[in-house]
Design a protein around this motif. Structure first.
Motif, PDB file in Angstrom:
ATOM      1  N   ALA A  89      68.436  42.230  52.476  1.00  0.00           N
ATOM      2  CA  ALA A  89      69.195  41.315  53.047  1.00  0.00           C
ATOM      3  C   ALA A  89      69.202  41.236  54.584  1.00  0.00           C
ATOM      4  O   ALA A  89      68.812  40.444  55.324  1.00  0.00           O
ATOM      5  CB  ALA A  89      70.447  40.773  52.481  1.00  0.00           C
ATOM      6  N   ALA A  90      69.431  42.697  54.918  1.00  0.00           N
ATOM      7  CA  ALA A  90      69.604  42.878  56.304  1.00  0.00           C
ATOM      8  C   ALA A  90      68.275  42.782  57.018  1.00  0.00           C
ATOM      9  O   ALA A  90      68.193  42.333  58.055  1.00  0.00           O
ATOM     10  CB  ALA A  90      69.998  44.358  56.492  1.00  0.00           C
ATOM     11  N   GLU A  91      67.209  43.386  56.262  1.00  0.00           N
ATOM     12  CA  GLU A  91      65.801  43.200  56.832  1.00  0.00           C
ATOM     13  C   GLU A  91      65.175  41.923  56.956  1.00  0.00           C
ATOM     14  O   GLU A  91      64.171  41.776  57.617  1.00  0.00           O
ATOM     15  CB  GLU A  91      64.906  44.336  55.998  1.00  0.00           C
ATOM     16  CG  GLU A  91      65.190  45.678  56.365  1.00  0.00           C
ATOM     17  CD  GLU A  91      64.361  46.487  55.488  1.00  0.00           C
ATOM     18  OE1 GLU A  91      63.648  45.983  54.681  1.00  0.00           O
ATOM     19  OE2 GLU A  91      64.485  47.840  55.492  1.00  0.00           O
ATOM     20  N   ARG A  92      65.837  40.843  56.395  1.00  0.00           N
ATOM     21  CA  ARG A  92      65.331  39.336  56.872  1.00  0.00           C
ATOM     22  C   ARG A  92      65.546  38.829  58.148  1.00  0.00           C
ATOM     23  O   ARG A  92      64.909  38.219  58.598  1.00  0.00           O
ATOM     24  CB  ARG A  92      66.293  38.506  55.789  1.00  0.00           C
ATOM     25  CG  ARG A  92      65.824  38.829  54.270  1.00  0.00           C
ATOM     26  CD  ARG A  92      66.870  38.010  53.014  1.00  0.00           C
ATOM     27  NE  ARG A  92      66.498  38.018  51.791  1.00  0.00           N
ATOM     28  CZ  ARG A  92      67.062  37.431  50.899  1.00  0.00           C
ATOM     29  NH1 ARG A  92      68.118  36.603  51.185  1.00  0.00           N
ATOM     30  NH2 ARG A  92      66.644  37.615  49.684  1.00  0.00           N
ATOM     31  N   PRO A  99      69.268  48.709  59.621  1.00  0.00           N
ATOM     32  CA  PRO A  99      70.225  49.161  58.628  1.00  0.00           C
ATOM     33  C   PRO A  99      70.123  50.716  58.559  1.00  0.00           C
ATOM     34  O   PRO A  99      70.941  51.374  57.887  1.00  0.00           O
ATOM     35  CB  PRO A  99      69.688  48.563  57.466  1.00  0.00           C
ATOM     36  CG  PRO A  99      68.274  47.830  57.664  1.00  0.00           C
ATOM     37  CD  PRO A  99      68.372  47.750  59.123  1.00  0.00           C
ATOM     38  N   GLY A 100      68.906  51.093  59.001  1.00  0.00           N
ATOM     39  CA  GLY A 100      68.760  52.685  58.921  1.00  0.00           C
ATOM     40  C   GLY A 100      69.727  53.421  59.650  1.00  0.00           C
ATOM     41  O   GLY A 100      70.054  54.629  59.437  1.00  0.00           O
ATOM     42  N   VAL A 101      69.980  52.931  60.960  1.00  0.00           N
ATOM     43  CA  VAL A 101      70.869  53.481  61.964  1.00  0.00           C
ATOM     44  C   VAL A 101      72.574  53.487  61.238  1.00  0.00           C
ATOM     45  O   VAL A 101      72.998  54.407  61.106  1.00  0.00           O
ATOM     46  CB  VAL A 101      70.791  52.656  63.070  1.00  0.00           C
ATOM     47  CG1 VAL A 101      72.056  53.417  64.054  1.00  0.00           C
ATOM     48  CG2 VAL A 101      69.561  53.167  63.979  1.00  0.00           C
ATOM     49  N   PHE A 102      72.722  52.229  60.702  1.00  0.00           N
ATOM     50  CA  PHE A 102      73.830  52.259  60.121  1.00  0.00           C
ATOM     51  C   PHE A 102      74.007  53.355  58.807  1.00  0.00           C
ATOM     52  O   PHE A 102      75.160  54.008  58.807  1.00  0.00           O
ATOM     53  CB  PHE A 102      74.307  50.853  59.579  1.00  0.00           C
ATOM     54  CG  PHE A 102      74.835  49.812  60.699  1.00  0.00           C
ATOM     55  CD1 PHE A 102      76.128  49.924  60.906  1.00  0.00           C
ATOM     56  CD2 PHE A 102      73.857  49.265  61.209  1.00  0.00           C
ATOM     57  CE1 PHE A 102      76.728  49.007  61.766  1.00  0.00           C
ATOM     58  CE2 PHE A 102      74.369  48.429  62.405  1.00  0.00           C
ATOM     59  CZ  PHE A 102      75.733  48.461  62.612  1.00  0.00           C
ATOM     60  N   PHE A 153      75.064  42.777  56.951  1.00  0.00           N
ATOM     61  CA  PHE A 153      74.401  43.253  55.861  1.00  0.00           C
ATOM     62  C   PHE A 153      74.203  44.902  55.832  1.00  0.00           C
ATOM     63  O   PHE A 153      73.916  45.766  54.985  1.00  0.00           O
ATOM     64  CB  PHE A 153      73.233  42.640  55.375  1.00  0.00           C
ATOM     65  CG  PHE A 153      73.507  41.314  54.657  1.00  0.00           C
ATOM     66  CD1 PHE A 153      74.028  41.562  53.422  1.00  0.00           C
ATOM     67  CD2 PHE A 153      73.091  39.889  55.148  1.00  0.00           C
ATOM     68  CE1 PHE A 153      74.246  40.297  52.480  1.00  0.00           C
ATOM     69  CE2 PHE A 153      73.497  38.861  54.501  1.00  0.00           C
ATOM     70  CZ  PHE A 153      74.131  39.125  53.151  1.00  0.00           C
ATOM     71  N   SER A 154      73.960  45.249  57.146  1.00  0.00           N
ATOM     72  CA  SER A 154      73.665  46.782  57.540  1.00  0.00           C
ATOM     73  C   SER A 154      75.036  47.541  57.244  1.00  0.00           C
ATOM     74  O   SER A 154      74.784  48.679  56.824  1.00  0.00           O
ATOM     75  CB  SER A 154      73.175  46.979  59.002  1.00  0.00           C
ATOM     76  OG  SER A 154      71.946  46.358  58.993  1.00  0.00           O
ATOM     77  N   VAL A 155      76.017  46.855  57.642  1.00  0.00           N
ATOM     78  CA  VAL A 155      77.420  47.551  57.327  1.00  0.00           C
ATOM     79  C   VAL A 155      77.869  47.709  55.687  1.00  0.00           C
ATOM     80  O   VAL A 155      78.211  48.797  55.324  1.00  0.00           O
ATOM     81  CB  VAL A 155      78.446  46.786  57.780  1.00  0.00           C
ATOM     82  CG1 VAL A 155      79.845  47.298  57.615  1.00  0.00           C
ATOM     83  CG2 VAL A 155      78.392  46.719  59.362  1.00  0.00           C
ATOM     84  N   CYS A 156      77.172  46.637  55.114  1.00  0.00           N
ATOM     85  CA  CYS A 156      77.269  46.542  53.597  1.00  0.00           C
ATOM     86  C   CYS A 156      76.418  47.706  53.237  1.00  0.00           C
ATOM     87  O   CYS A 156      76.811  48.449  52.106  1.00  0.00           O
ATOM     88  CB  CYS A 156      76.842  45.354  53.124  1.00  0.00           C
ATOM     89  SG  CYS A 156      78.128  44.112  53.340  1.00  0.00           S
ATOM     90  N   ALA A 157      75.298  48.047  53.682  1.00  0.00           N
ATOM     91  CA  ALA A 157      74.429  49.050  53.353  1.00  0.00           C
ATOM     92  C   ALA A 157      74.931  50.510  53.536  1.00  0.00           C
ATOM     93  O   ALA A 157      74.900  51.313  52.662  1.00  0.00           O
ATOM     94  CB  ALA A 157      73.127  49.242  53.896  1.00  0.00           C
ATOM     95  N   LEU A 158      75.787  50.658  54.662  1.00  0.00           N
ATOM     96  CA  LEU A 158      76.638  51.631  54.848  1.00  0.00           C
ATOM     97  C   LEU A 158      77.489  51.735  53.892  1.00  0.00           C
ATOM     98  O   LEU A 158      77.928  53.010  53.186  1.00  0.00           O
ATOM     99  CB  LEU A 158      76.980  51.585  56.173  1.00  0.00           C
ATOM    100  CG  LEU A 158      78.010  52.664  56.843  1.00  0.00           C
ATOM    101  CD1 LEU A 158      77.616  54.135  56.779  1.00  0.00           C
ATOM    102  CD2 LEU A 158      78.844  52.332  58.035  1.00  0.00           C
ATOM    103  N   ALA A 159      78.471  51.043  53.557  1.00  0.00           N
ATOM    104  CA  ALA A 159      79.201  50.901  52.529  1.00  0.00           C
ATOM    105  C   ALA A 159      78.754  51.565  51.168  1.00  0.00           C
ATOM    106  O   ALA A 159      79.115  52.367  50.437  1.00  0.00           O
ATOM    107  CB  ALA A 159      80.148  49.570  52.360  1.00  0.00           C
TER     108      ALA A 159
END
Length: 320
Positions: A89-92, A99-102, A153-159
């Motif tokens: 979702a973030a990459e959309r 998201p990689g950084v997060f 969504f990147s924060v969600c990926a971090l979570a």
């Protein structure tokens, strides 16, 4: 580091390198239904892991409390299915580096969160090492175009990345790495099937093509079966805080393998970032400690939750 710690570090490193290399496989699955792919990956991995779960696996599963089963369900939803969904979702609306950084900040969060949940303060060397790993991951990946949705969504990926380590700590000891991996794969397969039916309806699962089959087999056999078991075996030996330091190797491995398929280049920023990640891992894991400084007394080893235990004393409930 003693032999147990060294083995744990090598296992965690191998797991993260395998995950980093899996991004190459992900690049050929863009047209395959997400939930269907996750279902196939985790269902196959579960079938492969069950024979290796050891004697008494069914008894250990029955002995789990409803709260522990709920934790397994949350681990699968947040750290596996949810993590992958959040990245997609973030990459959309954001470039993949965002998201990689997060996700690269996960070692910092875990270095603070796990000790707090355990009723103790963060270890400074682990925290400093985690900060170096995060800076190194950022250097390897850089930053890219994004918007508020991509950041959310990147924060969600971090979570999800943090949850994959933190949520596993209380159930790792009673189940062991192999049975834990099999159990969460089974739960993640069921959750993926439910997501597919709700979101994609009848089109949630289709027969994969030749290249897609190879990619799914790689993810199931190598990344999930081998990677998950190595990850949890490493975490069992060195604790979640130190094990998560090695997640900085994920972007490094991705950067190293990207030129092989023509999806990226490995240049000076990647080399500098890789060096920072290596330095952070070495510092946080204890390789760079001075002789006599913060060294554990002889005969002490770490349990999976980071607390010391006497060497040779079996932890109740932990399979040997």
């Amino acid at each position: 580091m003693n032999a147990t710690t060294t083995r744990g570090a090598l296992l965690a490193a191998l797991a993260c390198v395998l995950v980093g290399g899996s991004f190459t496989a992900n690049s050929v699955l863009g047209d395959y239904p997400y939930a269907g792919g996750q279902f196939l990956r985790y269902a196959l991995a579960c079938l492969l892991l069950l024979p290796a779960a050891g004697k008494g696996a069914a008894d250990r599963l029955r002995a789990l409390t409803p709260r522990q089963w709920g934790r397994l369900a949350l681990l699968a939803a947040v750290g596996m299915a949810g993590f992958n969904l959040a990245v997609l979702a973030a990459e959309r609306t954001a470039e993949p580096a965002v998201p990689g950084v997060f996700v690269g900040c996960a070692p910092v969060v875990v270095a603070v969160l796990v000790p707090l949940l355990d009723g103790r303060g963060p270890q400074r060397t682990v925290l400093y090492g985690a900060l170096l790993v995060a800076v190194g991951a950022f250097t390897v990946q850089g930053w890219g175009r994004t918007d508020g949705t991509g950041i959310a969504f990147s924060v969600c990926a971090l979570a999800g990345e943090v949850g994959f380590a933190v949520l596993a700590v209380p159930v790792l000891r009673p189940l062991g790495p192999r049975l834990l991996s099999a159990a969460v794969c089974a739960v993640a397969a069921l959750e993926s099937a439910a997501i597919g039916l709700l979101v994609d309806g009848g089109g949630w699962l289709r027969r994969p093509g030749g290249v897609e089959t190879a990619a799914l087999l790689w993810q199931a056999v190598v990344v999930t079966v081998v990677g998950f078991v190595c990850w949890y075996m490493g975490m069992q030996r060195i604790g979640a805080e130190r094990a998560t330091l090695f997640s900085g190797l994920i972007p490094v491995a991705a950067a190293c393998t990207a030129p092989l398929v023509g999806t990226g280049a490995y240049g000076l920023p990647q080399a500098v970032g890789s060096a920072l990640v290596g330095l952070g891992v070495a510092l946080g894991s204890g390789v760079l400690r001075r002789a006599g400084g913060e060294r554990r007394s002889p005969g002490r080893a770490f349990r999976g939750n980071g607390r010391p235990e006497s060497r040779g004393v079996r932890v109740p409930g932990r399979p040997e």
